[in-house]
Design a protein around this motif. Structure first.
Motif, mmCIF file in Angstrom:
data_model
loop_
_atom_site.group_PDB
_atom_site.id
_atom_site.type_symbol
_atom_site.label_atom_id
_atom_site.label_comp_id
_atom_site.label_asym_id
_atom_site.label_seq_id
_atom_site.Cartn_x
_atom_site.Cartn_y
_atom_site.Cartn_z
ATOM 1 N N SER A 110 4.532 0.869 52.451
ATOM 2 C CA SER A 110 4.879 0.958 53.871
ATOM 3 C C SER A 110 3.657 1.171 54.756
ATOM 4 N N ASN A 111 2.612 1.806 54.210
ATOM 5 C CA ASN A 111 1.414 2.087 55.010
ATOM 6 C C ASN A 111 0.245 1.165 54.676
ATOM 7 N N ILE A 112 0.506 0.115 53.908
ATOM 8 C CA ILE A 112 -0.592 -0.695 53.383
ATOM 9 C C ILE A 112 -1.314 -1.442 54.507
ATOM 10 N N ALA A 113 -2.644 -1.391 54.465
ATOM 11 C CA ALA A 113 -3.471 -2.137 55.419
ATOM 12 C C ALA A 113 -4.174 -3.299 54.740
ATOM 13 N N ALA A 114 -4.418 -3.167 53.429
ATOM 14 C CA ALA A 114 -5.108 -4.235 52.705
ATOM 15 C C ALA A 114 -4.986 -4.028 51.209
ATOM 16 N N ILE A 115 -5.014 -5.148 50.485
ATOM 17 C CA ILE A 115 -5.116 -5.140 49.024
ATOM 18 C C ILE A 115 -6.390 -5.903 48.690
ATOM 19 N N ALA A 116 -7.344 -5.230 48.072
ATOM 20 C CA ALA A 116 -8.588 -5.889 47.671
ATOM 21 C C ALA A 116 -8.374 -6.516 46.303
ATOM 22 N N CYS A 117 -8.710 -7.796 46.185
ATOM 23 C CA CYS A 117 -8.410 -8.515 44.950
ATOM 24 C C CYS A 117 -9.655 -9.238 44.455
ATOM 25 N N GLY A 118 -9.875 -9.179 43.150
ATOM 26 C CA GLY A 118 -11.010 -9.867 42.556
ATOM 27 C C GLY A 118 -10.798 -10.071 41.076
ATOM 28 N N SER A 119 -11.866 -10.390 40.360
ATOM 29 C CA SER A 119 -11.909 -10.539 38.906
ATOM 30 C C SER A 119 -11.553 -11.936 38.418
ATOM 31 N N ALA A 120 -10.604 -12.615 39.058
ATOM 32 C CA ALA A 120 -10.212 -13.959 38.636
ATOM 33 C C ALA A 120 -9.714 -14.731 39.845
ATOM 34 N N ALA A 121 -9.472 -16.030 39.639
ATOM 35 C CA ALA A 121 -9.028 -16.880 40.743
ATOM 36 C C ALA A 121 -7.629 -16.477 41.199
ATOM 37 N N LEU A 122 -7.449 -16.409 42.514
ATOM 38 C CA LEU A 122 -6.165 -16.052 43.113
ATOM 39 C C LEU A 122 -5.488 -17.312 43.639
ATOM 40 N N GLN A 123 -4.211 -17.490 43.303
ATOM 41 C CA GLN A 123 -3.477 -18.631 43.832
ATOM 42 C C GLN A 123 -3.340 -18.486 45.353
ATOM 43 N N PRO A 124 -3.592 -19.545 46.106
ATOM 44 C CA PRO A 124 -3.430 -19.473 47.561
ATOM 45 C C PRO A 124 -2.035 -19.015 47.988
ATOM 46 N N ARG A 125 -0.999 -19.384 47.218
ATOM 47 C CA ARG A 125 0.361 -18.982 47.609
ATOM 48 C C ARG A 125 0.501 -17.461 47.599
ATOM 49 N N LEU A 126 -0.229 -16.777 46.706
ATOM 50 C CA LEU A 126 -0.144 -15.318 46.660
ATOM 51 C C LEU A 126 -0.809 -14.698 47.884
#
Length: 592
Positions: A336-352
């Protein structure tokens, strides 16, 4: 204090600028144990005095292994660093042979582990490790050395002055840590990172992370802290005064998210895929009008574009979708309070990226390697024109990137490693005039970096055509029915793919089409399911040239995991073990 230059400066910087009542918190015996900023610094000082009492000195190596992230790991990390010692974080999923190799190669003299399982794993190889003196556990067991013994050695203030002299002698350019890459082949390589490598990256990356009001943000940490990405971001959280909470385990993640209600957390694409699959399965299971409203909201989020490029009417509809659907999804997930999710390590699907950003949980996709401490570039919503779907952002301040003649991405900056420990010949192979060869193939457009594949994973068909498997795999995983995939076909006349089915997706599809669901294995062999999977394969094929199209597939239900040897500890596909596992099926689909 001005900006920190050594890693153990970060808690002190926090204490000076925005001391926290809860700097760090993890569960001990089922109960949350928290440290304020000042309590954390006191605990670090006590542990450091204890380490000096053990005889640990500047340059000594000490291994740290933990199944889950915890305050104790961080206390020991900072205690070692501030006396000039070098810590060696190791993945808990590595084999005993790997442990033996790393202990001996790094010359580690002590080891701290989280529990009895790892304690046994380490002690099984102790007689083969020439330098290792003793193992301690963070959790308490009868007859096992407990880390409190080291703390007890540091209760006296007698070594405080000596410790402070050690701290003063540590320079930013000194070696801080040796991180052994898990790798997909061969022996692990020890990446040497200095205090300056990591601290400069923390400061340069901070402007890219929105939602970190200094002294007010909260985060939940659950990715392995032995991985350079999660460890780096711990220092970033300290620098920005974010309270760090450690998840008890992956299977308690939902409960921990709901308890913490984080402002930000880090994730890898595989985890976000599981979140997405679960959200879709739960939303469509309601049936009737609710399911149709949910599906409308999801389809809307999947059209999300940065910078409000879709216009006011789209965002008006997205606001309705948020009120009816996404606000409830975020509440159920503890976001509910999320401002961002930092993502890395592997390729991320654009749909996600589109879906989570559209549902009000923006994803900041970044790029880097352990050797780059670990950030080269990051997408961000913190300023206009700094996010592009399908790309991994622009370089952080002080870092440069360029494309070599063969398409490989090269990087240069203060974040580039000192080298591979005791392997100067391997270091020379990846460095050219200060430029680090990442091993990734990509392009740079308007400053944005796009990864197309790993150089070593690209292969040729028998017709001499190059195949970039990651691009095809990402398209295949856009199917709700395909959880994981790996493209094969080196030296063959066409590419094929191993497709691991998504159980929730198969159940949901069967329900919508009035097909009686028996069990996962049986349904994976049902021709109706196979035909539906093929439709999604053909949809993915439409994005590729004739020579790249997947002609045949192997369908299975056995998920690629770290435990079965098909994924690295950072959830990257290990191609050789998977090829070995499916040798017979692969041979069967190609003409002799």
């Amino acid at each position: 204090m001005n900006n920190p230059t050594r890693l153990f400066d970060f808690p002190r910087y926090q204490q000076e600028h925005f001391p926290l009542e809860v700097m760090m918190s993890s569960k001990v015996g089922g109960e949350w144990k928290s440290y304020s900023t000042s309590e954390f610094i006191d605990a670090v000082n006590q542990a450091a005095r204890g380490l000096l009492e053990l005889g640990i000195k500047h340059g000594d190596k000490v291994a740290l292994i933990s199944h889950n992230n915890r305050c104790e790991w961080n206390i020991m990390d900072h205690a070692l660093l501030q006396i000039g010692a070098v810590d060696v974080p190791i993945y808990p999923t590595m084999t005993e042979d790997d442990y033996e190799y790393i202990f001996n190669h790094s010359e580690s003299i002590y080891c701290f582990v989280s529990n009895d399982e790892l304690y046994d794993k380490v002690t099984n190889v102790l007689d083969k490790c020439k330098d290792m003196k003793k193992v301690y556990s963070f959790e308490k067991y009868e007859g096992r050395n407990h880390w409190s013994e080291v703390l007890a050695l540091g209760e006296s203030m007698d070594r405080q002055e000596e410790m402070e002299k050690f701290m003063a002698s540590v320079k930013p350019e000194d070696l801080a840590t040796i991180i052994y890459t898990s790798g997909t082949t061969g022996l692990p390589k020890g990446v040497m990172l200095s205090h300056a490598n990591i601290s400069t990256t923390v400061i340069a990356a901070t402007p890219r992370i929105p939602g970190l009001p200094r002294g007010q943000a909260k985060t939940l940490s659950f990715l392995p802290v032995c991985h350079s990405f999660e460890r780096f971001i711990h220092y970033l959280y300290m620098y920005n005064g974010a309270s760090i909470y450690f998840a008890e385990a992956l299977d308690t993640l939902k409960a921990d998210l709901n308890m913490v209600q984080p402002t930000i957390f880090t994730a890898v694409p595989r985890l976000l895929e599981k979140f997405f699959d679960g959200i879709v399965a739960n939303g469509t299971s309601a049936g009737g009008v609710k399911a149709r409203i949910f599906e409308w909201a999801v389809s809307l989020a999947l059209k999300w574009e940065p910078e409000h490029a879709n216009g006011a009417f789209y965002h008006w509809k997205l606001g309705i979708a948020d009120k009816l659907v996404f606000s409830k999804v975020r509440a159920a997930l503890g976001m509910s309070n999320i401002a961002a999710i930092a993502c890395g390590s592997a390729a991320l699907q654009p749909r996600l990226l589109r879906f989570f950003s559209g549902m009000g949980a923006p994803i900041l996709e970044g790029y880097g390697l352990t050797e780059t401490a670990p950030v080269i570039s990051v997408n961000t919503t913190a300023e206009p024109g700094m996010i592009r779907v399908g790309y991994v952002g622009k370089c952080i301040a002080g870092v440069e990137a360029k494309i070599a003649d063969d398409g490989e991405i090269l990087a240069k900056g203060p974040n580039i490693m000192m080298g591979y420990y005791k392997q100067p010949e391997l270091t020379a192979e990846v460095m050219t005039d200060g430029w680090f060869h990442t091993g990734d193939i990509g392009v740079i457009e308007d400053g944005f970096i796009k990864i197309t594949d790993r150089k070593k994973e690209m292969f040729k068909t028998s017709a001499g055509k190059y195949i970039a498997p990651q691009l095809i795999e990402n398209e295949l995983k856009a199917s709700h029915l395909i959880a994981q995939s790996m493209v094969v076909g080196e030296g063959r006349n066409f590419p094929s793919a191993i497709c691991i089915l998504n159980e929730d997706g198969v159940k949901e599809w069967c329900s919508r089409h009035d097909i009686a669901y028996t069990d996962f294995d049986t349904m994976s062999k049902d021709q109706r399911v196979i035909d539906r999977v093929w439709q999604d394969v053909e949809k993915a094929n439409a994005n590729f040239g004739q020579w790249e199209k997947v002609k045949k597939i192997i369908i299975d239900t056995d998920e690629f995991t770290v435990e079965n040897g098909c994924l690295t500890p950072t959830f990257k596909v290990k191609r050789k073990p998977i090829l070995a596992k499916y040798t017979d099926q692969i041979n069967a689909i190609y003409p002799s």
